[in-house]
Design a protein around this motif. Structure first.
Motif, PDB file in Angstrom:
ATOM      1  N   ASP A  16       6.592   8.166  -9.045  1.00  0.00           N
ATOM      2  CA  ASP A  16       7.232   6.935  -9.512  1.00  0.00           C
ATOM      3  C   ASP A  16       8.663   6.774  -8.998  1.00  0.00           C
ATOM      4  OD1 ASP A  16       5.025   6.038 -10.867  1.00  0.00           O
ATOM      5  OD2 ASP A  16       5.655   6.829 -12.812  1.00  0.00           O
ATOM      6  N   HIS A  17       9.408   7.880  -8.915  1.00  0.00           N
ATOM      7  CA  HIS A  17      10.800   7.768  -8.499  1.00  0.00           C
ATOM      8  C   HIS A  17      10.948   7.378  -7.029  1.00  0.00           C
ATOM      9  CE1 HIS A  17      10.031  11.915  -7.081  1.00  0.00           C
ATOM     10  NE2 HIS A  17      10.998  11.673  -6.221  1.00  0.00           N
ATOM     11  N   MET A  18       9.865   7.504  -6.250  1.00  0.00           N
ATOM     12  CA  MET A  18       9.901   7.135  -4.838  1.00  0.00           C
ATOM     13  C   MET A  18       9.743   5.626  -4.634  1.00  0.00           C
ATOM     14  SD  MET A  18       7.331   9.990  -3.250  1.00  0.00           S
ATOM     15  CE  MET A  18       7.631  11.757  -3.336  1.00  0.00           C
ATOM     16  N   ARG A  19       9.194   4.970  -5.624  1.00  0.00           N
ATOM     17  CA  ARG A  19       8.808   3.565  -5.480  1.00  0.00           C
ATOM     18  C   ARG A  19       9.955   2.627  -5.825  1.00  0.00           C
ATOM     19  NH1 ARG A  19       3.594   5.266  -8.767  1.00  0.00           N
ATOM     20  NH2 ARG A  19       2.206   5.845  -7.050  1.00  0.00           N
ATOM     21  N   SER A  20       9.863   1.412  -5.261  1.00  0.00           N
ATOM     22  CA  SER A  20      10.878   0.395  -5.530  1.00  0.00           C
ATOM     23  C   SER A  20      10.216  -0.840  -6.124  1.00  0.00           C
ATOM     24  CB  SER A  20      11.615   0.010  -4.242  1.00  0.00           C
ATOM     25  OG  SER A  20      12.392  -1.147  -4.445  1.00  0.00           O
ATOM     26  N   ARG A  21      10.538  -1.152  -7.359  1.00  0.00           N
ATOM     27  CA  ARG A  21       9.999  -2.362  -7.978  1.00  0.00           C
ATOM     28  C   ARG A  21      10.465  -3.599  -7.229  1.00  0.00           C
ATOM     29  NH1 ARG A  21      11.180  -6.325 -11.518  1.00  0.00           N
ATOM     30  NH2 ARG A  21       9.450  -7.044 -12.843  1.00  0.00           N
ATOM     31  N   ILE A  22      11.683  -3.572  -6.713  1.00  0.00           N
ATOM     32  CA  ILE A  22      12.221  -4.720  -5.969  1.00  0.00           C
ATOM     33  C   ILE A  22      11.390  -4.976  -4.719  1.00  0.00           C
ATOM     34  CG2 ILE A  22      14.196  -5.562  -4.637  1.00  0.00           C
ATOM     35  CD1 ILE A  22      16.002  -4.062  -6.616  1.00  0.00           C
ATOM     36  N   LEU A  44      -6.939 -10.875   3.779  1.00  0.00           N
ATOM     37  CA  LEU A  44      -6.885 -11.321   2.389  1.00  0.00           C
ATOM     38  C   LEU A  44      -7.586 -10.320   1.475  1.00  0.00           C
ATOM     39  CD1 LEU A  44      -5.859 -13.604   0.572  1.00  0.00           C
ATOM     40  CD2 LEU A  44      -8.072 -14.726   0.871  1.00  0.00           C
ATOM     41  N   TYR A  45      -8.668  -9.727   1.958  1.00  0.00           N
ATOM     42  CA  TYR A  45      -9.372  -8.696   1.179  1.00  0.00           C
ATOM     43  C   TYR A  45      -8.402  -7.596   0.750  1.00  0.00           C
ATOM     44  CZ  TYR A  45     -12.190  -4.494   0.383  1.00  0.00           C
ATOM     45  OH  TYR A  45     -12.712  -3.347  -0.132  1.00  0.00           O
ATOM     46  N   MET A  46      -7.552  -7.164   1.660  1.00  0.00           N
ATOM     47  CA  MET A  46      -6.568  -6.135   1.329  1.00  0.00           C
ATOM     48  C   MET A  46      -5.467  -6.694   0.430  1.00  0.00           C
ATOM     49  SD  MET A  46      -6.266  -4.122   4.988  1.00  0.00           S
ATOM     50  CE  MET A  46      -5.180  -2.846   4.323  1.00  0.00           C
ATOM     51  N   ALA A  47      -4.992  -7.888   0.756  1.00  0.00           N
ATOM     52  CA  ALA A  47      -3.879  -8.481   0.016  1.00  0.00           C
ATOM     53  C   ALA A  47      -4.212  -8.732  -1.450  1.00  0.00           C
ATOM     54  CB  ALA A  47      -3.456  -9.785   0.681  1.00  0.00           C
ATOM     55  N   LEU A  48      -5.460  -9.070  -1.732  1.00  0.00           N
ATOM     56  CA  LEU A  48      -5.849  -9.383  -3.104  1.00  0.00           C
ATOM     57  C   LEU A  48      -5.786  -8.172  -4.035  1.00  0.00           C
ATOM     58  CD1 LEU A  48      -8.813 -11.829  -2.406  1.00  0.00           C
ATOM     59  CD2 LEU A  48      -6.616 -12.402  -3.480  1.00  0.00           C
ATOM     60  N   HIS A  49      -5.575  -7.006  -3.478  1.00  0.00           N
ATOM     61  CA  HIS A  49      -5.342  -5.836  -4.317  1.00  0.00           C
ATOM     62  C   HIS A  49      -3.952  -5.867  -4.950  1.00  0.00           C
ATOM     63  CE1 HIS A  49      -8.795  -4.266  -2.009  1.00  0.00           C
ATOM     64  NE2 HIS A  49      -8.994  -3.486  -3.059  1.00  0.00           N
ATOM     65  N   PHE A  50      -3.087  -6.763  -4.424  1.00  0.00           N
ATOM     66  CA  PHE A  50      -1.687  -6.783  -4.858  1.00  0.00           C
ATOM     67  C   PHE A  50      -1.190  -8.142  -5.343  1.00  0.00           C
ATOM     68  CE2 PHE A  50      -2.158  -3.689  -1.356  1.00  0.00           C
ATOM     69  CZ  PHE A  50      -1.945  -2.525  -2.068  1.00  0.00           C
ATOM     70  N   ARG A  51      -1.839  -9.220  -4.918  1.00  0.00           N
ATOM     71  CA  ARG A  51      -1.399 -10.571  -5.298  1.00  0.00           C
ATOM     72  C   ARG A  51      -2.633 -11.434  -5.472  1.00  0.00           C
ATOM     73  NH1 ARG A  51       0.003 -15.341  -6.396  1.00  0.00           N
ATOM     74  NH2 ARG A  51       2.010 -16.242  -5.829  1.00  0.00           N
ATOM     75  N   ALA A  53      -8.954  -1.978  -8.379  1.00  0.00           N
ATOM     76  CA  ALA A  53      -9.204  -3.317  -7.857  1.00  0.00           C
ATOM     77  C   ALA A  53      -7.911  -4.110  -7.703  1.00  0.00           C
ATOM     78  CB  ALA A  53     -10.167  -4.066  -8.770  1.00  0.00           C
ATOM     79  N   PHE A  54      -6.906  -3.772  -8.543  1.00  0.00           N
ATOM     80  CA  PHE A  54      -5.646  -4.525  -8.502  1.00  0.00           C
ATOM     81  C   PHE A  54      -4.484  -3.612  -8.914  1.00  0.00           C
ATOM     82  CE2 PHE A  54      -2.470  -7.528 -10.258  1.00  0.00           C
ATOM     83  CZ  PHE A  54      -2.289  -8.304  -9.126  1.00  0.00           C
ATOM     84  N   TYR A  55      -3.370  -3.790  -8.197  1.00  0.00           N
ATOM     85  CA  TYR A  55      -2.158  -3.007  -8.453  1.00  0.00           C
ATOM     86  C   TYR A  55      -1.015  -3.964  -8.779  1.00  0.00           C
ATOM     87  CZ  TYR A  55      -4.654   0.823  -6.115  1.00  0.00           C
ATOM     88  OH  TYR A  55      -5.568   1.784  -5.762  1.00  0.00           O
ATOM     89  N   PRO A  56      -0.719  -4.155 -10.050  1.00  0.00           N
ATOM     90  CA  PRO A  56       0.350  -5.100 -10.420  1.00  0.00           C
ATOM     91  C   PRO A  56       1.743  -4.499 -10.171  1.00  0.00           C
ATOM     92  CG  PRO A  56      -0.503  -4.032 -12.369  1.00  0.00           C
ATOM     93  CD  PRO A  56      -1.366  -3.555 -11.230  1.00  0.00           C
ATOM     94  N   VAL A  57       2.707  -5.377 -10.025  1.00  0.00           N
ATOM     95  CA  VAL A  57       4.099  -4.927  -9.981  1.00  0.00           C
ATOM     96  C   VAL A  57       4.432  -4.346 -11.347  1.00  0.00           C
ATOM     97  CG1 VAL A  57       6.502  -5.631  -9.698  1.00  0.00           C
ATOM     98  CG2 VAL A  57       4.726  -6.666  -8.265  1.00  0.00           C
ATOM     99  N   THR A 100       0.837  -1.198   0.000  1.00  0.00           N
ATOM    100  CA  THR A 100       0.000   0.000   0.000  1.00  0.00           C
ATOM    101  C   THR A 100       0.873   1.250   0.000  1.00  0.00           C
ATOM    102  OG1 THR A 100      -1.794  -1.147   1.159  1.00  0.00           O
ATOM    103  CG2 THR A 100      -1.791   1.259   1.259  1.00  0.00           C
ATOM    104  N   GLN A 101       1.919   1.207   0.794  1.00  0.00           N
ATOM    105  CA  GLN A 101       2.839   2.342   0.820  1.00  0.00           C
ATOM    106  C   GLN A 101       3.485   2.557  -0.549  1.00  0.00           C
ATOM    107  OE1 GLN A 101       6.807   2.051   2.718  1.00  0.00           O
ATOM    108  NE2 GLN A 101       6.133   3.763   4.002  1.00  0.00           N
ATOM    109  N   GLN A 102       3.953   1.466  -1.143  1.00  0.00           N
ATOM    110  CA  GLN A 102       4.640   1.571  -2.430  1.00  0.00           C
ATOM    111  C   GLN A 102       3.719   2.060  -3.545  1.00  0.00           C
ATOM    112  OE1 GLN A 102       7.931   0.984  -3.423  1.00  0.00           O
ATOM    113  NE2 GLN A 102       8.372   0.995  -1.228  1.00  0.00           N
ATOM    114  N   HIS A 103       2.537   1.509  -3.614  1.00  0.00           N
ATOM    115  CA  HIS A 103       1.643   1.818  -4.735  1.00  0.00           C
ATOM    116  C   HIS A 103       0.831   3.092  -4.534  1.00  0.00           C
ATOM    117  CE1 HIS A 103       2.014  -1.794  -7.290  1.00  0.00           C
ATOM    118  NE2 HIS A 103       2.210  -2.472  -6.162  1.00  0.00           N
TER     119      HIS A 103
END
Length: 219
Positions: free
Chosen positions: A119-125, A167-174, A211-215, A110-113
């Motif tokens: 964009d420059h603040m975020r870490s893909r890793i 899981l409700y929160m996690a499914l936004h990312f995985r 609904a979803f935030y992909p890497v 959530t912090q990253q996305h």
């Protein structure tokens, strides 16, 4: 009087779901996710400046695990808890608090996305690592749910609420498509009226606009 301080799509949803499952009378004070939680008035309720805060019995509780255990002790006839001495007590505690293992990875994503809006603040890793760690949590739940309708053999409990909300929160990312037992269980518990009542109302300010935030793909 029971009063829940709540922000949509945050961990306070866990406490909101619990209160709806219990069927007790309560009121909700909605907060925007942000600086207003750092006001002096709110910090007097939750010194960390986060939701939830639960005003009940002349006292204030924060931390969702503590709130869940308190409510289960206060309303034992609900069947949502497993009291000391119950044969499922240890498993109930383990899975109830496993929700925070899931949530810490969702919070990082959530912090990253969202919180880091440039964009420059975020870490893909970091995003990739945390999404992979969610996958490991899903695998642990998949194993636990083999041959079970709910997390505990004795039936639906607060452990399902806590893990289900995480899981409700996690499914936004995985996504969890490759975990059939987990997906079936999640579909089952999210059909419950109490879960539906804990979702953001129409027009409410949401933490997650998507609904979803992909890497993101590598540059």
């Amino acid at each position: 009087m029971i009063r829940l301080h709540h922000a949509h799509q945050t961990r306070s949803m866990r406490s909101l779901w619990m209160l709806h499952e219990l069927g007790v009378e309560f009121e909700v004070v909605e907060h925007a996710f942000g600086k207003n939680l750092r006001s002096e008035d709110y910090l007097a309720l939750n010194p960390a400046g986060r939701v939830p805060a639960l005003e009940i019995d002349g006292k204030v509780l924060f931390e969702t695990g503590a709130i869940t255990e308190y409510l289960c002790d206060l309303y034992p006839r609900s069947g949502l808890g497993r009291a000391a001495g119950h044969p499922e007590r240890a498993d109930w505690l383990v899975w109830l608090h496993f929700s925070e293992t899931i949530s810490q990875h969702s919070a990082a994503l959530t912090q990253q996305h969202i919180a880091l809006y440039e964009d420059h603040m975020r870490s893909r890793i970091v995003m990739k690592l945390e999404a992979a760690r969610l996958g490991k949590c899903y695998a642990a739940l998949e194993q636990r749910l083999q041959g079970r309708d709910y997390i505990l053999d004795g039936g639906f409990s607060a452990a399902d609420v806590s893990v289900g909300q995480a899981l409700y929160m996690a499914l936004h990312f995985r996504r969890a498509d490759e975990f059939p037992a987990l997906s079936e269980w999640y579909g089952r518990i999210t059909q419950r009226e109490a879960f539906q009542k804990s979702l953001p109302t129409k027009g409410a300010v949401r933490l997650y606009e998507k609904a979803f935030y992909p890497v993101p793909e590598e540059a």
